[in-house]
Design an enzyme around this catalytic site. Structure first.
Site, mmCIF file in Angstrom:
data_model
loop_
_atom_site.group_PDB
_atom_site.id
_atom_site.type_symbol
_atom_site.label_atom_id
_atom_site.label_comp_id
_atom_site.label_asym_id
_atom_site.label_seq_id
_atom_site.Cartn_x
_atom_site.Cartn_y
_atom_site.Cartn_z
ATOM 1 N N ASP A 1 0.832 -1.201 0.000
ATOM 2 C CA ASP A 1 0.000 0.000 0.000
ATOM 3 C C ASP A 1 0.875 1.263 0.000
ATOM 4 O O ASP A 1 2.000 1.249 0.510
ATOM 5 C CB ASP A 1 -0.894 -0.026 1.254
ATOM 6 C CG ASP A 1 -2.066 0.922 1.143
ATOM 7 O OD1 ASP A 1 -2.260 1.529 0.073
ATOM 8 O OD2 ASP A 1 -2.797 1.066 2.141
ATOM 9 N N HIS B 1 2.590 3.344 -8.945
ATOM 10 C CA HIS B 1 2.368 1.912 -9.212
ATOM 11 C C HIS B 1 3.552 1.318 -9.978
ATOM 12 O O HIS B 1 3.947 0.184 -9.731
ATOM 13 C CB HIS B 1 1.073 1.720 -10.015
ATOM 14 C CG HIS B 1 -0.159 2.081 -9.240
ATOM 15 N ND1 HIS B 1 -0.367 1.671 -7.946
ATOM 16 C CD2 HIS B 1 -1.249 2.827 -9.564
ATOM 17 C CE1 HIS B 1 -1.535 2.125 -7.507
ATOM 18 N NE2 HIS B 1 -2.076 2.849 -8.470
ATOM 19 N N LEU C 1 11.565 -20.177 -4.297
ATOM 20 C CA LEU C 1 10.518 -19.323 -3.727
ATOM 21 C C LEU C 1 9.278 -19.276 -4.620
ATOM 22 O O LEU C 1 9.398 -19.133 -5.842
ATOM 23 C CB LEU C 1 11.057 -17.898 -3.554
ATOM 24 C CG LEU C 1 10.035 -16.903 -3.047
ATOM 25 C CD1 LEU C 1 10.266 -16.577 -1.582
ATOM 26 C CD2 LEU C 1 10.038 -15.619 -3.840
#
Ligand code: FPP
Length: 260
Positions: A32, A49, A143
């Site tokens: 956020d 973004h 991962l």
């Protein structure tokens, strides 16, 4: 696998992370603050973004370095469709751009790409790019970079309830046998262990419809830092704090809930 303790001398205030004991296996992050990061710099929200997208690669690298197994990132929620169309369109183009720029490096690092969320409702170009990345990383066993795309926890639970009801009605599921593990198997996250640690950036302290079932016993860590500024040092602070927490899962000792 035995890993040597990790020391970093280059930056001040670096936390020393114990890479052998008590590393969260599954970390979920609510990324956020992209808009505020951009505003602070007099830039359009979309620039925030873009910077947020670029930051993902560094955070994946750090997670990998410390032996984290699953990194779930909240990239686009079922509620994010309410944003202006231009912003929605931009965010939903970022996975393609991310894959275009970073896929070779992710493959090199043995990362597997997966997603959770209502995938079929995403634009065709987003689905195509992500499917290609999933395919090209499916043989990797490092991962797991799990991207929450068009994800909403209530919707996920609702869909699970509907499917469970159908399965009971068709006699393929015995309602008396229904338990928490079976419910978990109806969720997007059925192949993953529950998150150990949830991080939210930008000073907000809420869950925003993220993994509500799965984080029943997770630890939470909040920071005022905006996502594009959430760097290795801040991430390591979160890992360090997690390592000092005592998790008891409702009992008196650290007996992790059994997850098959
Ligand atoms: C929240 O910040 C952020 C989002 C809704 C989008 C997050 C998306 C990315 C970080 C890029 C995704 C890319 C890939 C490859 C998955 P906000 O816009 O709500 O920030 P604000 O609260 O400061 O306005």
């Amino acid at each position: 696998m035995f890993r040597l303790p990790f020391f970093k001398k280059s930056k001040q205030n670096k936390q020393q992370i114990d890479t052998i004991h008590n590393v969260p296996e599954h970390i979920a992050i609510i990324m956020d603050g992209n808009g505020r990061w951009a505003k602070q710099r007099g830039l359009p929200r979309l620039a925030g973004h873009k910077q947020g997208m670029d930051n993902i690669k560094d955070i994946v690298r750090t997670a990998n370095k410390h032996g984290v197994k699953i990194l779930t990132l909240y990239a686009f929620s079922t509620e994010n469709w309410k944003r202006p169309k231009s912003e929605v369109d931009y965010i939903l183009k970022l996975p393609k751009e991310f894959i275009h720029i970073y896929l070779p490096e992710l493959i090199e690092e043995n990362v597997q790409i997966k997603t959770i969320g209502a995938f079929d409702l995403l634009p065709e170009h987003t689905q195509q790019a992500v499917n290609e990345a999933k395919k090209r990383t499916e043989a990797n066993n490092g991962l797991i970079l799990n991207i929450a795309l068009n994800y909403g926890s209530r919707d996920e639970i609702l869909q699970a309830i509907k499917q469970i009801t159908r399965d009971v009605q068709s006699n393929s599921l015995d309602i008396e046998k229904l338990d928490e593990q079976i419910v978990s198997n109806y969720l997007y996250t059925k192949d993953f262990i529950d998150p150990d640690l949830v991080i939210r950036t930008s000073g907000e302290q809420r869950l925003s419809n993220f993994l509500l079932w799965q984080i029943a016993y997770a630890e939470f860590w909040f920071t005022d830092v905006y996502w594009p500024d959430f760097d290795e040092t801040v991430f390591e602070q979160a890992l360090h704090d997690y390592q000092s927490r005592k998790r008891r899962f409702g009992g008196l000792t650290n007996n992790k809930l059994k997850q098959e």
